[in-house]
Design a protein around this motif. Structure first.
Motif, PDB file in Angstrom:
ATOM      1  N   TRP A 739      15.757  -0.043   4.289  1.00  0.00           N
ATOM      2  CA  TRP A 739      14.658   0.762   3.753  1.00  0.00           C
ATOM      3  C   TRP A 739      13.428  -0.134   3.625  1.00  0.00           C
ATOM      4  O   TRP A 739      13.532  -1.262   3.155  1.00  0.00           O
ATOM      5  CB  TRP A 739      15.049   1.314   2.393  1.00  0.00           C
ATOM      6  CG  TRP A 739      14.097   2.322   1.835  1.00  0.00           C
ATOM      7  CD1 TRP A 739      13.162   2.127   0.870  1.00  0.00           C
ATOM      8  CD2 TRP A 739      13.985   3.699   2.212  1.00  0.00           C
ATOM      9  NE1 TRP A 739      12.463   3.285   0.621  1.00  0.00           N
ATOM     10  CE2 TRP A 739      12.959   4.276   1.429  1.00  0.00           C
ATOM     11  CE3 TRP A 739      14.648   4.510   3.146  1.00  0.00           C
ATOM     12  CZ2 TRP A 739      12.587   5.612   1.543  1.00  0.00           C
ATOM     13  CZ3 TRP A 739      14.275   5.847   3.251  1.00  0.00           C
ATOM     14  CH2 TRP A 739      13.262   6.384   2.463  1.00  0.00           C
ATOM     15  N   PRO A 740      12.263   0.334   4.045  1.00  0.00           N
ATOM     16  CA  PRO A 740      11.073  -0.534   3.984  1.00  0.00           C
ATOM     17  C   PRO A 740      10.689  -0.862   2.546  1.00  0.00           C
ATOM     18  O   PRO A 740      10.857  -0.036   1.641  1.00  0.00           O
ATOM     19  CB  PRO A 740       9.998   0.306   4.671  1.00  0.00           C
ATOM     20  CG  PRO A 740      10.456   1.724   4.537  1.00  0.00           C
ATOM     21  CD  PRO A 740      11.952   1.667   4.591  1.00  0.00           C
ATOM     22  N   ALA A 741      10.178  -2.063   2.356  1.00  0.00           N
ATOM     23  CA  ALA A 741       9.743  -2.495   1.022  1.00  0.00           C
ATOM     24  C   ALA A 741       8.263  -2.199   0.843  1.00  0.00           C
ATOM     25  O   ALA A 741       7.506  -2.163   1.812  1.00  0.00           O
ATOM     26  CB  ALA A 741      10.009  -3.988   0.846  1.00  0.00           C
ATOM     27  N   PHE A 742       7.856  -1.963  -0.387  1.00  0.00           N
ATOM     28  CA  PHE A 742       6.436  -1.773  -0.664  1.00  0.00           C
ATOM     29  C   PHE A 742       5.932  -2.924  -1.538  1.00  0.00           C
ATOM     30  O   PHE A 742       6.694  -3.539  -2.297  1.00  0.00           O
ATOM     31  CB  PHE A 742       6.169  -0.425  -1.338  1.00  0.00           C
ATOM     32  CG  PHE A 742       6.826  -0.246  -2.680  1.00  0.00           C
ATOM     33  CD1 PHE A 742       6.235  -0.722  -3.844  1.00  0.00           C
ATOM     34  CD2 PHE A 742       8.046   0.417  -2.784  1.00  0.00           C
ATOM     35  CE1 PHE A 742       6.838  -0.563  -5.083  1.00  0.00           C
ATOM     36  CE2 PHE A 742       8.663   0.589  -4.017  1.00  0.00           C
ATOM     37  CZ  PHE A 742       8.060   0.094  -5.166  1.00  0.00           C
ATOM     38  N   ASP A 743       4.652  -3.205  -1.422  1.00  0.00           N
ATOM     39  CA  ASP A 743       4.012  -4.258  -2.209  1.00  0.00           C
ATOM     40  C   ASP A 743       3.354  -3.598  -3.418  1.00  0.00           C
ATOM     41  O   ASP A 743       2.408  -2.813  -3.268  1.00  0.00           O
ATOM     42  CB  ASP A 743       2.969  -4.967  -1.359  1.00  0.00           C
ATOM     43  CG  ASP A 743       2.293  -6.128  -2.100  1.00  0.00           C
ATOM     44  OD1 ASP A 743       2.481  -6.247  -3.326  1.00  0.00           O
ATOM     45  OD2 ASP A 743       1.572  -6.898  -1.440  1.00  0.00           O
ATOM     46  N   PRO A 744       3.827  -3.894  -4.647  1.00  0.00           N
ATOM     47  CA  PRO A 744       3.243  -3.252  -5.837  1.00  0.00           C
ATOM     48  C   PRO A 744       1.736  -3.462  -5.941  1.00  0.00           C
ATOM     49  O   PRO A 744       1.016  -2.593  -6.458  1.00  0.00           O
ATOM     50  CB  PRO A 744       3.978  -3.932  -6.996  1.00  0.00           C
ATOM     51  CG  PRO A 744       5.274  -4.402  -6.408  1.00  0.00           C
ATOM     52  CD  PRO A 744       4.959  -4.774  -4.992  1.00  0.00           C
ATOM     53  N   ALA A 745       1.260  -4.596  -5.445  1.00  0.00           N
ATOM     54  CA  ALA A 745      -0.179  -4.870  -5.537  1.00  0.00           C
ATOM     55  C   ALA A 745      -0.984  -3.888  -4.705  1.00  0.00           C
ATOM     56  O   ALA A 745      -2.159  -3.628  -5.000  1.00  0.00           O
ATOM     57  CB  ALA A 745      -0.459  -6.296  -5.087  1.00  0.00           C
ATOM     58  N   LEU A 746      -0.365  -3.334  -3.646  1.00  0.00           N
ATOM     59  CA  LEU A 746      -1.086  -2.402  -2.775  1.00  0.00           C
ATOM     60  C   LEU A 746      -0.994  -0.958  -3.253  1.00  0.00           C
ATOM     61  O   LEU A 746      -1.569  -0.058  -2.643  1.00  0.00           O
ATOM     62  CB  LEU A 746      -0.526  -2.498  -1.355  1.00  0.00           C
ATOM     63  CG  LEU A 746      -0.801  -3.828  -0.634  1.00  0.00           C
ATOM     64  CD1 LEU A 746      -0.119  -3.847   0.724  1.00  0.00           C
ATOM     65  CD2 LEU A 746      -2.304  -4.049  -0.488  1.00  0.00           C
ATOM     66  N   LEU A 747      -0.263  -0.731  -4.342  1.00  0.00           N
ATOM     67  CA  LEU A 747      -0.151   0.628  -4.863  1.00  0.00           C
ATOM     68  C   LEU A 747      -1.411   1.029  -5.616  1.00  0.00           C
ATOM     69  O   LEU A 747      -1.688   2.206  -5.809  1.00  0.00           O
ATOM     70  CB  LEU A 747       1.059   0.753  -5.794  1.00  0.00           C
ATOM     71  CG  LEU A 747       2.426   0.446  -5.167  1.00  0.00           C
ATOM     72  CD1 LEU A 747       3.516   0.602  -6.209  1.00  0.00           C
ATOM     73  CD2 LEU A 747       2.689   1.354  -3.977  1.00  0.00           C
ATOM     74  N   VAL A 748      -2.157   0.034  -6.087  1.00  0.00           N
ATOM     75  CA  VAL A 748      -3.385   0.314  -6.832  1.00  0.00           C
ATOM     76  C   VAL A 748      -4.555   0.356  -5.856  1.00  0.00           C
ATOM     77  O   VAL A 748      -4.805  -0.613  -5.136  1.00  0.00           O
ATOM     78  CB  VAL A 748      -3.646  -0.769  -7.901  1.00  0.00           C
ATOM     79  CG1 VAL A 748      -4.928  -0.470  -8.669  1.00  0.00           C
ATOM     80  CG2 VAL A 748      -2.445  -0.856  -8.846  1.00  0.00           C
ATOM     81  N   ASP A 749      -5.247   1.458  -5.827  1.00  0.00           N
ATOM     82  CA  ASP A 749      -6.389   1.613  -4.924  1.00  0.00           C
ATOM     83  C   ASP A 749      -7.548   0.757  -5.432  1.00  0.00           C
ATOM     84  O   ASP A 749      -7.930   0.839  -6.609  1.00  0.00           O
ATOM     85  CB  ASP A 749      -6.817   3.083  -4.882  1.00  0.00           C
ATOM     86  CG  ASP A 749      -7.602   3.398  -3.615  1.00  0.00           C
ATOM     87  OD1 ASP A 749      -8.164   2.461  -3.033  1.00  0.00           O
ATOM     88  OD2 ASP A 749      -7.637   4.582  -3.240  1.00  0.00           O
ATOM     89  N   ASN A 750      -8.140  -0.091  -4.575  1.00  0.00           N
ATOM     90  CA  ASN A 750      -9.265  -0.928  -5.025  1.00  0.00           C
ATOM     91  C   ASN A 750     -10.612  -0.260  -4.796  1.00  0.00           C
ATOM     92  O   ASN A 750     -11.651  -0.869  -4.968  1.00  0.00           O
ATOM     93  CB  ASN A 750      -9.220  -2.300  -4.347  1.00  0.00           C
ATOM     94  CG  ASN A 750      -9.357  -2.195  -2.831  1.00  0.00           C
ATOM     95  OD1 ASN A 750      -9.501  -1.086  -2.291  1.00  0.00           O
ATOM     96  ND2 ASN A 750      -9.332  -3.330  -2.151  1.00  0.00           N
ATOM     97  N   GLU A 751     -10.568   1.003  -4.382  1.00  0.00           N
ATOM     98  CA  GLU A 751     -11.801   1.780  -4.258  1.00  0.00           C
ATOM     99  C   GLU A 751     -11.608   3.123  -4.938  1.00  0.00           C
ATOM    100  O   GLU A 751     -10.486   3.643  -5.029  1.00  0.00           O
ATOM    101  CB  GLU A 751     -12.175   1.994  -2.784  1.00  0.00           C
ATOM    102  CG  GLU A 751     -12.641   0.739  -2.075  1.00  0.00           C
ATOM    103  CD  GLU A 751     -13.132   1.039  -0.672  1.00  0.00           C
ATOM    104  OE1 GLU A 751     -12.816   2.135  -0.153  1.00  0.00           O
ATOM    105  OE2 GLU A 751     -13.847   0.214  -0.101  1.00  0.00           O
ATOM    106  N   VAL A 752     -12.696   3.689  -5.427  1.00  0.00           N
ATOM    107  CA  VAL A 752     -12.651   4.997  -6.074  1.00  0.00           C
ATOM    108  C   VAL A 752     -13.790   5.853  -5.570  1.00  0.00           C
ATOM    109  O   VAL A 752     -14.830   5.339  -5.113  1.00  0.00           O
ATOM    110  CB  VAL A 752     -12.740   4.874  -7.612  1.00  0.00           C
ATOM    111  CG1 VAL A 752     -11.500   4.244  -8.189  1.00  0.00           C
ATOM    112  CG2 VAL A 752     -13.981   4.121  -8.026  1.00  0.00           C
ATOM    113  N   ASP A 753     -13.618   7.163  -5.673  1.00  0.00           N
ATOM    114  CA  ASP A 753     -14.685   8.099  -5.369  1.00  0.00           C
ATOM    115  C   ASP A 753     -15.452   8.391  -6.654  1.00  0.00           C
ATOM    116  O   ASP A 753     -14.856   8.823  -7.655  1.00  0.00           O
ATOM    117  CB  ASP A 753     -14.116   9.400  -4.802  1.00  0.00           C
ATOM    118  CG  ASP A 753     -13.601   9.226  -3.388  1.00  0.00           C
ATOM    119  OD1 ASP A 753     -14.207   8.458  -2.633  1.00  0.00           O
ATOM    120  OD2 ASP A 753     -12.568   9.851  -3.052  1.00  0.00           O
ATOM    121  N   ILE A 754     -16.782   8.140  -6.623  1.00  0.00           N
ATOM    122  CA  ILE A 754     -17.627   8.394  -7.790  1.00  0.00           C
ATOM    123  C   ILE A 754     -18.481   9.633  -7.498  1.00  0.00           C
ATOM    124  O   ILE A 754     -19.166   9.710  -6.466  1.00  0.00           O
ATOM    125  CB  ILE A 754     -18.519   7.181  -8.108  1.00  0.00           C
ATOM    126  CG1 ILE A 754     -17.633   6.004  -8.562  1.00  0.00           C
ATOM    127  CG2 ILE A 754     -19.553   7.524  -9.169  1.00  0.00           C
ATOM    128  CD1 ILE A 754     -18.400   4.730  -8.842  1.00  0.00           C
TER     129      ILE A 754
END
Length: 810
Positions: A739-754
């Motif tokens: 099963w593929p692994a995910f990187d917890p650091a990449l779960l947080v979006d570093n951009e947002v829509d304002i």
């Protein structure tokens, strides 16, 4: 023979047979039974192989179980997923009678057709371990299971009231009777007294109930079992019969109300009825008993009409010393409690209605907070236990009901009139069937030796091929018409003896089949000790909620008996159980009469097995089911076609997109969580959404962006995933990739829509880093022509909410 070349468009007609052949050739689906390092036993309820073939409901159930099994394999488990056929029973026999065939010839054909359809569906089944309950190499061990219960004193024969279908000419379980009619043929059900074999499951009631507390089963299933077992605490009280040496014993959960007991009611079949009935009442009592025999047990429990007959006898109420009449009525059943009740019409609705019909005394012995001992009861019984206190009850007046249940019982016990007891609704399991198509019960009757179990060395007692297998209304099995089969020497003394001619209930076949699978190829034991220790209990069991009571209860019982006999070291067969939902079509339940039954072959032929599998799982929550609509499957097929094209066209000479990468990692987490909880529809939706990101604006796709998607979809569309994995350059199966692994650091979006507002009105959005300042937001907004055109004057004020809002006031 060389494999076909797969064309550029996705072609399931070529891909799917290729991979099924390769799985068989490589033994891809074979479990390492002897030496699995991380064994995981994934089991689905095995099907009855009907002549109509695989139903879409079967495939819905099996696909959901298969996805779970494949997911656990991808997690690194050694998964064993077997399947077989529940092939004995009345369904097969009745169908054979209907078409003029013999079940011994018809069933193997049905099994072969089912097997073809199941293999086409791409299930990860280890077919080496297949079982068929109608084969002697299986039912030999079903008979062995019977003998183990017999040795433990848990199998016995007695005359009992049973539901009898005069059309099917067989005994029916209570659950097979609906509104007094046979669920199979719709004919009115009767009651008969027949000599039947029973298993003493009632001796296990407390264990069956208490273990439910720690089983990982869905609450609705555990609740159904608890209700069926039906534990109740109360007292067994004794009422001396006036003018007789006999006493009537009753079970009650309300001993506190004994001062209000104004009559007794016995079941019409109670053994004391004949003794107690006076000559003047004997004709009326006999007539009522005869009428009761024509009713089924369920109708007796649920009937609103109150009928009964006075026996002419009276009993002494041990609390008051008063003589009270003894009646018989069909709403009292021998199978519950003692087959007799003390009637307290003032505080039981059923007793109240009966007393009104027959003008029997109604006395208040419980009063509410604003009531007195002489407050009239009115038109209904008073049944508020929580608020009630005793009245007209001698020394117990004023006691709350909860306290009085204990003190009154103690008082009666001290006088020799009763004792505290725990009662269960669960009654013993009747396993006798007066039909042909089932395993003969391995018992021999000898005039000299009595009841003799067939020696284990003489098993199986084979079911003979007889042409005249149609049952009759005698209540005797068709096998009883064949003396050449049933007449055998007694195993003990050698004298001429007689085989039991009843066959056993098909619920017994399925009550132990999970024990057989790992040892299915063994002819010397029912289940190998070491294999059973390695693989059992079952890690994940999936099946229909219609079996939430009896099949699961009987399986648990047999497992407990096997543990007590020293054959296994666990007493619960299924660590985790989940019930799947039901599929309807275009808003309606499927039936042949409506002409809306779904033939899986048609859809697998047109769309491919994988698209069909995924569509079934996409219909709705797996544990609820969904509405099958023909047009919906095209959306799932489009998803597979787009993913196929993405794999085919994937490149390594372009840069992977950071936003797409984050979406992929979020999808890995989401699909893993949802697949683990059988939330397949939302897992599929997440994969579809992810592919939209991968393919957005027709951007070139990087190979690393589709690799994990193929791994995620593998459990859902296994043929498809195997072909994609091979196209991506892998020689081994995708199911060895993990099963593929995910990187917890990449779960947080570093951009947002304002959101950008001008004078409070939304005019657009700008996408910025999460730590963007007001100045950054202003620059981005003014750089957007669609927003800037609304800034037509001097900026008077700026309101900035980080990560959410920019409002410019002009």
């Amino acid at each position: 023979m060389s494999e076909p070349t797969i064309p550029t468009p996705y072609a399931p007609a070529l891909v799917e047979p290729k991979w099924r052949a390769r799985w068989a050739e490589r033994g891809t689906n074979h479990a390492a039974l002897e030496n699995a390092a991380r064994p995981f036993y994934a089991l689905m309820m095995f099907p009855y192989p009907s002549a109509e073939g695989l139903h879409v409901g079967n495939l819905f159930a099996f696909t959901g179980s298969d996805i779970s099994a494949r997911y656990h394999r991808l997690l690194g488990h050694d998964v064993f997923q077997p399947l077989g056929y529940d092939a004995f029973g009345i369904h097969s026999e009745n169908y054979a009678l209907k078409i003029g065939a013999h079940p011994m010839e018809l069933t193997p054909k049905n099994v072969a057709n089912f097997q073809r359809q199941l293999e086409r569906a791409g299930l990860m089944v280890d077919w080496r371990q297949k079982v068929d309950t109608s084969r002697p190499d299986y039912y030999k061990w079903t008979q062995w299971v019977f003998l183990q219960l017999y040795k433990q004193g848990l199998a016995y024969k007695k005359a009992a009231a049973v539901n009898w279908c005069p059309v099917d000419m067989t005994v029916l379980a209570n659950e097979q009777v609906e509104n007094g009619l046979c669920e199979r043929c719709g004919s009115p059900v009767e009651q008969r007294f027949l000599e039947q074999w029973f298993f003493r499951i009632s001796a296990y009631a407390e264990r069956l109930l208490s273990n439910l507390e720690w089983l990982d089963w869905s609450p609705i299933t555990k609740s159904a079992q608890k209700n069926w077992i039906g534990r109740s605490e109360g007292a067994e009280l004794s009422f001396r019969v006036s003018g007789h040496d006999e006493a009537v014993k009753v079970f009650t959960t309300r001993p506190d109300t004994i001062f209000g007991a104004t009559y007794l009611v016995l079941a019409p079949e109670h053994p004391l009825v004949a003794t107690l009935t006076t000559e003047a009442q004997r004709g009326a009592v006999q007539g009522y008993q005869d009428a009761t025999k024509k009713q089924d047990l369920i109708a007796r429990k649920s009937s609103k009409e109150k009928t009964g007959v006075f026996t002419g006898a009276n009993a002494v109420n041990p609390a008051t010393g008063a003589n009270i009449p003894i009646w018989i009525a069909d709403y009292v059943l021998m199978e519950y409690g003692t087959g007799a009740i003390m009637a307290v019409p003032g505080h039981d609705e059923r007793d109240f209605e009966f007393a009104q019909v027959f003008n029997l005394p109604i006395v208040r012995v419980v009063a509410g907070p604003d009531e007195a001992a002489d407050t009239p009861l009115g038109e209904t019984a008073y049944t508020d236990d929580a608020q009630g206190r005793l009245v007209n009850s001698g020394a117990f007046d004023g006691q709350p009901v909860a306290d009085a249940k204990l003190t009154v019982t103690d008082w009666l016990a001290a006088g020799g009139h009763g004792s505290k007891v725990v009662n269960f609704r669960l009654h013993d399991w009747c396993i006798s069937r007066q039909r042909y198509w089932g395993p003969p019960i391995p018992i021999i009757y000898c005039d000299a030796c009595g009841t003799v179990p067939v020696p284990e060395s003489q098993l199986p007692v084979e079911l003979p091929f007889i042409p005249d297998f149609k049952p009759d209304d005698s209540g005797i099995s068709p096998l009883a018409r064949h003396e050449e089969w049933y007449r055998v020497p007694c195993p003990t003394c050698g004298a001429s003896a007689r085989r039991e001619t009843d066959v056993s209930d098909t619920f017994l076949d399925s009550a132990w089949y999970f024990l057989r699978y790992p040892s299915a190829t063994r002819s010397d034991v029912a289940f190998d000790t070491e294999l059973t220790k390695r693989w059992l209990p079952v890690d994940s069991y999936i099946g229909g909620n219609e079996h939430a009571v009896l099949h699961l209860l009987y399986s648990r019982f047999v497992t407990m008996v096997m543990k007590d006999a020293g054959h296994i070291d666990f007493e619960e067969p299924f660590t985790r159980f989940r019930a799947h939902g039901m599929i309807i079509r275009e808003g309606a339940k499927m039936s042949k009469s409506k002409g809306n039954v779904i033939n899986p072959d048609v859809y697998m032929e047109e769309w491919g097995a994988d698209a069909f599998r995924m569509y079934l799982m996409f219909l709705g929550p797996y544990e609820e089911g969904g509405d099958f609509r023909d047009q919906g499957i095209s959306g799932v097929r489009r998803f597979l076609d787009r993913l196929w094209a993405s794999v085919r066209d994937a490149r390594t000479d372009v840069a992977a997109d950071a936003n797409v990468t984050r979406q992929i990692h979020r999808t890995i987490k989401k699909v893993g969580e949802d697949t683990a909880t059988l939330s397949y529809n939302t897992a599929i939706a997440a994969m579809m959404e992810c592919l939209n990101h991968v393919r957005s604006a027709d951007r070139p796709v990087h190979r690393d962006e589709v690799l994990p998607l193929v791994q995620l979809v593998a459990a859902y569309a296994p043929h498809f995933a195997e072909e994609c994995w091979e196209l991506l350059g892998h020689a081994e199966s995708v199911f060895t990739a993990g099963w593929p692994a995910f990187d917890p650091a990449l779960l947080v979006d570093n951009e947002v829509d304002i959101v950008v507002q001008i004078n409070g009105k939304v005019r657009g959005k700008v996408r910025l880093p999460v730590d963007a300042s007001q100045e950054d937001a202003m620059k981005a907004a003014m750089a957007d022509a669609g927003i800037a055109k609304f800034v037509t004057g001097e900026i008077k004020k700026v309101i900035f909410v980080p990560k959410r809002l920019l409002n410019i006031v002009v």
